[in-house]
Design a protein around this motif. Structure first.
Motif, PDB file in Angstrom:
ATOM      1  N   TRP A  45     -14.809  49.959  53.352  1.00  0.00           N
ATOM      2  CA  TRP A  45     -15.473  51.064  52.729  1.00  0.00           C
ATOM      3  C   TRP A  45     -16.354  51.758  53.524  1.00  0.00           C
ATOM      4  N   SER A  46     -17.595  50.676  54.148  1.00  0.00           N
ATOM      5  CA  SER A  46     -18.649  51.421  54.827  1.00  0.00           C
ATOM      6  C   SER A  46     -18.342  51.669  56.319  1.00  0.00           C
ATOM      7  N   GLY A  47     -17.404  51.050  56.898  1.00  0.00           N
ATOM      8  CA  GLY A  47     -17.243  51.046  58.214  1.00  0.00           C
ATOM      9  C   GLY A  47     -18.491  50.313  59.145  1.00  0.00           C
ATOM     10  N   LYS A  48     -19.021  49.420  58.281  1.00  0.00           N
ATOM     11  CA  LYS A  48     -20.270  48.687  59.121  1.00  0.00           C
ATOM     12  C   LYS A  48     -20.058  47.081  58.579  1.00  0.00           C
ATOM     13  N   TYR A  49     -20.801  46.400  59.396  1.00  0.00           N
ATOM     14  CA  TYR A  49     -20.668  45.124  59.070  1.00  0.00           C
ATOM     15  C   TYR A  49     -21.427  44.701  57.783  1.00  0.00           C
ATOM     16  N   CYS A  50     -21.236  43.920  57.087  1.00  0.00           N
ATOM     17  CA  CYS A  50     -21.978  43.573  55.831  1.00  0.00           C
ATOM     18  C   CYS A  50     -22.481  42.150  55.461  1.00  0.00           C
ATOM     19  N   ILE A  51     -23.381  42.160  54.733  1.00  0.00           N
ATOM     20  CA  ILE A  51     -23.737  40.814  54.336  1.00  0.00           C
ATOM     21  C   ILE A  51     -23.850  40.720  52.766  1.00  0.00           C
ATOM     22  N   THR A  52     -23.619  39.605  52.333  1.00  0.00           N
ATOM     23  CA  THR A  52     -23.373  39.155  50.739  1.00  0.00           C
ATOM     24  C   THR A  52     -24.854  39.065  50.378  1.00  0.00           C
ATOM     25  N   ALA A  53     -25.341  39.944  49.214  1.00  0.00           N
ATOM     26  CA  ALA A  53     -26.661  40.018  48.701  1.00  0.00           C
ATOM     27  C   ALA A  53     -26.399  39.447  47.328  1.00  0.00           C
ATOM     28  N   TYR A  54     -25.327  39.264  46.863  1.00  0.00           N
ATOM     29  CA  TYR A  54     -25.366  38.670  45.426  1.00  0.00           C
ATOM     30  C   TYR A  54     -24.000  38.316  45.029  1.00  0.00           C
ATOM     31  N   ALA A  55     -23.767  37.282  44.173  1.00  0.00           N
ATOM     32  CA  ALA A  55     -22.414  36.891  43.659  1.00  0.00           C
ATOM     33  C   ALA A  55     -22.699  36.304  42.394  1.00  0.00           C
ATOM     34  N   GLY A  56     -21.939  36.922  41.225  1.00  0.00           N
ATOM     35  CA  GLY A  56     -22.620  36.452  40.054  1.00  0.00           C
ATOM     36  C   GLY A  56     -21.399  36.867  38.859  1.00  0.00           C
ATOM     37  N   GLY A  57     -21.566  36.305  37.703  1.00  0.00           N
ATOM     38  CA  GLY A  57     -20.848  36.503  36.744  1.00  0.00           C
ATOM     39  C   GLY A  57     -19.233  35.787  36.911  1.00  0.00           C
ATOM     40  N   ILE A  58     -19.212  34.674  37.784  1.00  0.00           N
ATOM     41  CA  ILE A  58     -18.134  34.287  38.282  1.00  0.00           C
ATOM     42  C   ILE A  58     -17.466  33.574  37.171  1.00  0.00           C
ATOM     43  N   ARG A  59     -16.316  33.734  36.798  1.00  0.00           N
ATOM     44  CA  ARG A  59     -15.420  32.912  35.563  1.00  0.00           C
ATOM     45  C   ARG A  59     -14.299  32.297  36.298  1.00  0.00           C
ATOM     46  N   PHE A  60     -14.022  30.925  36.253  1.00  0.00           N
ATOM     47  CA  PHE A  60     -13.107  30.183  36.523  1.00  0.00           C
ATOM     48  C   PHE A  60     -12.164  30.257  35.219  1.00  0.00           C
ATOM     49  N   LEU A  61     -11.120  31.020  35.101  1.00  0.00           N
ATOM     50  CA  LEU A  61     -10.247  30.980  33.949  1.00  0.00           C
ATOM     51  C   LEU A  61      -9.112  30.036  33.784  1.00  0.00           C
ATOM     52  N   LYS A  62      -8.433  29.712  35.248  1.00  0.00           N
ATOM     53  CA  LYS A  62      -7.294  28.963  35.192  1.00  0.00           C
ATOM     54  C   LYS A  62      -7.469  28.256  36.738  1.00  0.00           C
ATOM     55  N   PRO A  63      -6.792  27.010  36.656  1.00  0.00           N
ATOM     56  CA  PRO A  63      -6.984  26.339  37.759  1.00  0.00           C
ATOM     57  C   PRO A  63      -5.943  26.963  38.900  1.00  0.00           C
ATOM     58  N   ILE A  64      -6.287  26.827  40.099  1.00  0.00           N
ATOM     59  CA  ILE A  64      -5.384  27.149  41.049  1.00  0.00           C
ATOM     60  C   ILE A  64      -4.772  25.779  41.891  1.00  0.00           C
ATOM     61  N   HIS A  65      -3.274  25.636  41.941  1.00  0.00           N
ATOM     62  CA  HIS A  65      -2.854  24.550  42.456  1.00  0.00           C
ATOM     63  C   HIS A  65      -2.598  24.532  43.870  1.00  0.00           C
ATOM     64  N   VAL A  66      -2.426  23.637  44.497  1.00  0.00           N
ATOM     65  CA  VAL A  66      -2.186  23.347  45.987  1.00  0.00           C
ATOM     66  C   VAL A  66      -0.670  23.864  46.330  1.00  0.00           C
ATOM     67  N   GLY A  67      -0.375  24.744  46.893  1.00  0.00           N
ATOM     68  CA  GLY A  67       1.064  25.258  47.253  1.00  0.00           C
ATOM     69  C   GLY A  67       0.990  26.816  46.449  1.00  0.00           C
ATOM     70  N   ASN A  68       0.282  27.120  45.469  1.00  0.00           N
ATOM     71  CA  ASN A  68       0.178  28.522  44.904  1.00  0.00           C
ATOM     72  C   ASN A  68       0.013  29.669  46.028  1.00  0.00           C
ATOM     73  N   ILE A  69       0.498  30.585  45.807  1.00  0.00           N
ATOM     74  CA  ILE A  69       0.163  31.916  46.492  1.00  0.00           C
ATOM     75  C   ILE A  69      -0.891  32.553  46.011  1.00  0.00           C
ATOM     76  N   VAL A  70      -2.012  32.449  46.522  1.00  0.00           N
ATOM     77  CA  VAL A  70      -3.386  33.081  46.138  1.00  0.00           C
ATOM     78  C   VAL A  70      -3.502  34.528  46.437  1.00  0.00           C
ATOM     79  N   GLU A  71      -3.845  35.549  45.624  1.00  0.00           N
ATOM     80  CA  GLU A  71      -4.182  36.909  46.060  1.00  0.00           C
ATOM     81  C   GLU A  71      -5.646  37.053  45.461  1.00  0.00           C
ATOM     82  N   VAL A  72      -6.399  37.370  46.273  1.00  0.00           N
ATOM     83  CA  VAL A  72      -8.018  37.780  46.422  1.00  0.00           C
ATOM     84  C   VAL A  72      -7.949  39.339  46.485  1.00  0.00           C
ATOM     85  N   THR A  73      -8.375  39.978  45.297  1.00  0.00           N
ATOM     86  CA  THR A  73      -8.606  41.545  45.544  1.00  0.00           C
ATOM     87  C   THR A  73      -9.777  41.801  45.115  1.00  0.00           C
ATOM     88  N   GLY A  74     -10.408  42.615  46.161  1.00  0.00           N
ATOM     89  CA  GLY A  74     -11.610  43.272  46.333  1.00  0.00           C
ATOM     90  C   GLY A  74     -11.766  44.722  45.985  1.00  0.00           C
TER      91      GLY A  74
END
Length: 159
Positions: A45-74
């Motif tokens: 989005w920015s066209g720049k190098y970015c650093i993490t300032a905050y990560a929060g409100g993380i909710r682990f709703l279901k487990p991920i199993h080895v061998g699953n296809i994982v999709e991480v969307t930002g």
């Protein structure tokens, strides 16, 4: 080009090296994937190098199993002068099935920086759909809540 790519999805297989003592993917591995997707989204989005300032409100709703296809969307859900609030969804499922279930969700704030590491301006994101307007309003509400929590936490920080 900055201000164009608002969303990104990383896809891969969960590997045996990602497993915890309970036989599921370790939460720390998921958090690493979240940070990678947030960086890729913020940099896109920015066209720049970015650093993490905050990560929060993380909710682990279901487990991920080895061998699953994982999709991480930002997805950019709010922009400040130098920061971007990025909503992250992690989905996973069997490689043989098109169905993926939401396993984790959170919000990450990335800050764009220049070559000297100084925060630099990012393109403004303006929501157009009703859903995006609600996401932006939610990001603003969360910002206000974090300020209150920060004020309360000040008593716990030793000077």
């Amino acid at each position: 080009m900055a201000g164009i790519e608002r969303e990104i999805t990383l896809r891969f297989l969960a590997e045996p090296a990602d497993v915890n003592f309970g036989g599921k993917v370790h939460g720390g591995a998921v958090m690493k994937w979240i940070d990678l997707a947030a960086y890729a989204c913020g940099a896109g989005w920015s066209g720049k190098y970015c650093i993490t300032a905050y990560a929060g409100g993380i909710r682990f709703l279901k487990p991920i199993h080895v061998g699953n296809i994982v999709e991480v969307t930002g997805k950019v859900i709010y922009t400040g002068r130098t920061s971007m609030h990025i909503g992250i969804d992690v989905k996973a499922g069997e490689p043989t099935s098109p169905l993926k279930q939401l396993t984790t969700h959170c919000v990450v704030i990335m800050v764009a920086v220049d070559e000297s590491g100084v925060a630099t301006q990012v393109p403004e994101w303006v929501p157009t759909s009703e859903k995006d307007i609600k996401l932006r309003e939610s990001a603003i509400t969360l910002m206000q809540m974090r300020k209150k929590i920060g004020d309360e936490m000040a008593a716990h920080v030793a000077e």
